[in-house]
Design a protein around this motif. Structure first.
Motif, PDB file in Angstrom:
ATOM      1  N   PHE A   1      39.080  28.255  40.609  1.00 17.86           N
ATOM      2  CA  PHE A   1      40.268  27.778  41.319  1.00 17.86           C
ATOM      3  C   PHE A   1      40.318  26.251  41.321  1.00 17.86           C
ATOM      4  CE2 PHE A   1      40.241  31.851  44.176  1.00 17.86           C
ATOM      5  CZ  PHE A   1      40.577  32.611  43.064  1.00 17.86           C
ATOM      6  N   LEU A   2      41.528  25.714  41.275  1.00 17.47           N
ATOM      7  CA  LEU A   2      41.699  24.257  41.292  1.00 17.47           C
ATOM      8  C   LEU A   2      41.660  23.742  42.718  1.00 17.47           C
ATOM      9  CD1 LEU A   2      44.366  23.916  38.513  1.00 17.47           C
ATOM     10  CD2 LEU A   2      42.208  22.655  38.614  1.00 17.47           C
ATOM     11  N   ILE A   3      40.931  22.650  42.909  1.00 14.34           N
ATOM     12  CA  ILE A   3      40.784  22.104  44.267  1.00 14.34           C
ATOM     13  C   ILE A   3      41.225  20.641  44.320  1.00 14.34           C
ATOM     14  CG2 ILE A   3      38.995  23.698  45.110  1.00 14.34           C
ATOM     15  CD1 ILE A   3      36.917  21.502  44.248  1.00 14.34           C
TER      16      ILE A   3
ATOM     17  N   ILE B   1      50.711  32.786  35.870  1.00 14.83           N
ATOM     18  CA  ILE B   1      49.764  33.867  35.591  1.00 14.83           C
ATOM     19  C   ILE B   1      48.489  33.555  36.350  1.00 14.83           C
ATOM     20  CG2 ILE B   1      48.391  34.977  33.777  1.00 14.83           C
ATOM     21  CD1 ILE B   1      51.051  33.542  32.165  1.00 14.83           C
ATOM     22  N   GLY B   2      48.098  34.464  37.236  1.00 13.02           N
ATOM     23  CA  GLY B   2      46.875  34.265  37.995  1.00 13.02           C
ATOM     24  C   GLY B   2      46.989  33.211  39.075  1.00 13.02           C
ATOM     25  N   PRO B   3      47.700  33.502  40.168  1.00 14.65           N
ATOM     26  CA  PRO B   3      47.856  32.494  41.226  1.00 14.65           C
ATOM     27  C   PRO B   3      46.590  32.211  42.033  1.00 14.65           C
ATOM     28  CG  PRO B   3      48.890  34.569  41.862  1.00 14.65           C
ATOM     29  CD  PRO B   3      48.496  34.723  40.427  1.00 14.65           C
TER      30      PRO B   3
ATOM     31  N   PHE C   1      52.046  36.622  38.402  1.00 16.34           N
ATOM     32  CA  PHE C   1      51.349  37.876  38.092  1.00 16.34           C
ATOM     33  C   PHE C   1      49.871  37.701  38.441  1.00 16.34           C
ATOM     34  CE2 PHE C   1      54.944  37.876  35.182  1.00 16.34           C
ATOM     35  CZ  PHE C   1      55.360  39.193  35.180  1.00 16.34           C
ATOM     36  N   GLU C   2      49.352  38.584  39.287  1.00 21.40           N
ATOM     37  CA  GLU C   2      47.924  38.505  39.622  1.00 21.40           C
ATOM     38  C   GLU C   2      47.300  39.892  39.449  1.00 21.40           C
ATOM     39  OE1 GLU C   2      45.536  35.975  40.607  1.00 21.40           O
ATOM     40  OE2 GLU C   2      44.407  37.790  40.173  1.00 21.40           O
ATOM     41  N   ILE C   3      46.144  39.920  38.812  1.00 17.93           N
ATOM     42  CA  ILE C   3      45.492  41.202  38.523  1.00 17.93           C
ATOM     43  C   ILE C   3      44.586  41.663  39.672  1.00 17.93           C
ATOM     44  CG2 ILE C   3      43.380  40.301  37.444  1.00 17.93           C
ATOM     45  CD1 ILE C   3      43.744  42.355  35.202  1.00 17.93           C
TER      46      ILE C   3
ATOM     47  N   GLU D   1      49.771  42.815  38.797  1.00 12.50           N
ATOM     48  CA  GLU D   1      49.786  43.423  37.471  1.00 12.50           C
ATOM     49  C   GLU D   1      48.999  42.576  36.466  1.00 12.50           C
ATOM     50  OE1 GLU D   1      53.743  44.187  35.960  1.00 12.50           O
ATOM     51  OE2 GLU D   1      53.019  45.893  34.820  1.00 12.50           O
ATOM     52  N   ASP D   2      48.401  43.244  35.515  1.00 17.08           N
ATOM     53  CA  ASP D   2      47.757  42.572  34.386  1.00 17.08           C
ATOM     54  C   ASP D   2      48.868  42.010  33.503  1.00 17.08           C
ATOM     55  OD1 ASP D   2      46.600  41.957  31.953  1.00 17.08           O
ATOM     56  OD2 ASP D   2      45.368  43.776  31.855  1.00 17.08           O
ATOM     57  N   ILE D   3      48.867  40.708  33.301  1.00 16.69           N
ATOM     58  CA  ILE D   3      49.948  40.095  32.516  1.00 16.69           C
ATOM     59  C   ILE D   3      50.031  40.706  31.117  1.00 16.69           C
ATOM     60  CG2 ILE D   3      48.497  38.144  31.742  1.00 16.69           C
ATOM     61  CD1 ILE D   3      52.251  37.913  32.446  1.00 16.69           C
TER      62      ILE D   3
ATOM     63  N   ALA E   1      50.577  27.685  34.244  1.00 23.65           N
ATOM     64  CA  ALA E   1      49.421  28.458  34.711  1.00 23.65           C
ATOM     65  C   ALA E   1      48.100  27.767  34.411  1.00 23.65           C
ATOM     66  CB  ALA E   1      49.417  29.832  34.044  1.00 23.65           C
ATOM     67  N   ASN E   2      47.142  28.055  35.274  1.00 23.97           N
ATOM     68  CA  ASN E   2      45.742  27.754  35.000  1.00 23.97           C
ATOM     69  C   ASN E   2      45.165  29.101  34.554  1.00 23.97           C
ATOM     70  OD1 ASN E   2      43.019  27.087  35.111  1.00 23.97           O
ATOM     71  ND2 ASN E   2      42.936  27.038  37.369  1.00 23.97           N
ATOM     72  N   LEU E   3      45.100  29.282  33.249  1.00 32.19           N
ATOM     73  CA  LEU E   3      44.840  30.626  32.708  1.00 32.19           C
ATOM     74  C   LEU E   3      43.402  31.094  32.932  1.00 32.19           C
ATOM     75  CD1 LEU E   3      46.684  30.325  29.267  1.00 32.19           C
ATOM     76  CD2 LEU E   3      47.443  31.611  31.263  1.00 32.19           C
TER      77      LEU E   3
ATOM     78  N   TYR F   1      40.156  32.109  31.549  1.00 34.13           N
ATOM     79  CA  TYR F   1      39.697  31.649  30.225  1.00 34.13           C
ATOM     80  C   TYR F   1      39.268  32.773  29.284  1.00 34.13           C
ATOM     81  CZ  TYR F   1      39.924  26.793  31.832  1.00 34.13           C
ATOM     82  OH  TYR F   1      40.361  25.583  32.293  1.00 34.13           O
ATOM     83  N   TYR F   2      38.983  33.967  29.827  1.00 36.62           N
ATOM     84  CA  TYR F   2      38.541  35.034  28.927  1.00 36.62           C
ATOM     85  C   TYR F   2      39.697  35.628  28.107  1.00 36.62           C
ATOM     86  CZ  TYR F   2      40.402  38.609  32.095  1.00 36.62           C
ATOM     87  OH  TYR F   2      41.245  39.378  32.838  1.00 36.62           O
ATOM     88  N   VAL F   3      40.926  35.326  28.480  1.00 36.15           N
ATOM     89  CA  VAL F   3      42.067  35.908  27.750  1.00 36.15           C
ATOM     90  C   VAL F   3      43.165  34.897  27.422  1.00 36.15           C
ATOM     91  CG1 VAL F   3      42.034  38.383  28.253  1.00 36.15           C
ATOM     92  CG2 VAL F   3      42.913  36.789  29.975  1.00 36.15           C
TER      93      VAL F   3
END
Ligand code: SAM
Length: 292
Positions: A30-32, A55-57, A76-78, A101-103, A126-128, A130-132
């Motif tokens: 997460f960004l701080i 994507i991924g809040p 969208f958050e998984i 949901e999975d984007i 988005a701050n994606l 990194y694995y996808v």
């Protein structure tokens, strides 16, 4: 005025309040740092009339800044565990929707249609995870969505490959796949220290602005991408050797491949990394005559 989410203290407070434990497998860093977030949003050039897709809040650090600078944010958050947290942290904003949901499985076109009716300018910011990163970017570009572009944080190494120019060691089929659809530029290099927890790799923000039409016109897009991927299969090999060993029936069609290279004025001893996207376009159209 409420406090920004993206500070080390507030983030710690939120995580503690909900007993949240990071899942490394979901790329949760997460960004701080609110300044970094504002700069990311600046690069998206949003107006009060824009829509933003995130994507991924996470716990809402970037979502909050987007909510302040756009008409509407849909994220969208998984990870289900984040929903009650987001409900709490984003309660001051009435222009945010979070979709669990999975984007990669989501029908993004439908969501844009439903969520951004009457909004002409839509950006992905988005701050994606990194694995996808690559599958997400490619999905959003190949689905021909009504978006202006993407401003996304990812591993610096991947950003370098995406924005690479011919003749560099980073240039490859990923650069071509993405630059085919967009103008790509690295706009920020981001230190590890602004994340919680800190990732192992350096990060960068890239801006991808969709082209009105692809950078080259090709007769068969799938075959064009097959040719570019084949040309980089073994970077030290010549384009002739890569195409011969990689294209279907390439070995028996070596003469035709040579001819196509000659026809398009490409020296068969060159390596894939020296060819421009326009050269790949011409080559793929010429090869198509022999392969389809
Ligand atoms: N935006 C937040 C920030 O900047 O602090 C969090 C970014 S964090 C790098 C990535 C987020 O993406 C996490 O919240 C993670 O749960 C979520 N995520 C991971 N895989 C996802 C997927 N396939 N679809 C949607 N969200 C995903």
């Amino acid at each position: 005025m409420h406090k920004d989410i993206a500070t080390p203290i507030r983030t710690q407070e939120i995580l503690k309040k909900y007993g949240f434990a990071f899942k490394k497998s979901l790329g949760q860093n997460f960004l701080i740092d609110t300044n970094i977030l504002r700069r990311i949003v600046d690069h998206a050039e949003l107006t009060e009339e824009s829509g933003a897709i995130e994507i991924g809040p996470g716990i809402g650090a970037l979502t909050e800044q987007l909510a302040k600078r756009s008409k509407k944010v849909t994220a969208f958050e998984i990870d289900q565990r984040l929903l009650p947290i987001l409900k709490d942290t984003l309660s001051p904003y009435d222009n945010v929707t979070v979709i669990l949901e999975d984007i990669l499985k989501a029908n993004v076109a439908k969501v844009i249609d439903e969520e951004f009716a009457g909004i002409d300018d839509v950006m992905v910011v988005a701050n994606l995870p990194y694995y996808v990163t690559t599958p997400i970017i490619l999905k959003l570009l190949t689905e021909n969505l009504p978006i202006r572009g993407l401003v996304v944080m990812l591993q610096k190494e991947v950003a370098d490959r995406i924005a690479a120019k011919p003749g560099t060691k980073e240039y490859g089929s990923l650069s071509i796949a993405i630059q085919y659809y967009t103008e790509a530029e690295t706009v920020m290099i981001v230190p590890k220290t602004v994340f919680m927890p800190q990732p192992n790799v350096d990060s960068a923000v890239i801006r991808l602005v969709k082209r009105a039409k692809p950078i080259v016109e090709v007769k068969d897009e799938d075959f064009f991408f097959t040719v570019t991927r084949s040309s980089f299969a073994q970077r030290r090999k010549t384009i002739l050797n890569n195409l011969t060993s990689q294209l279907p029936d390439g070995k028996s069609k070596k003469d035709q491949i040579l001819k196509a290279l000659e026809q398009t004025g490409i020296d068969p001893t060159r390596r894939g990394e020296t060819l421009s996207i326009a050269e790949f376009g011409r080559l793929s159209d010429e090869l198509l005559l022999h392969f389809k």
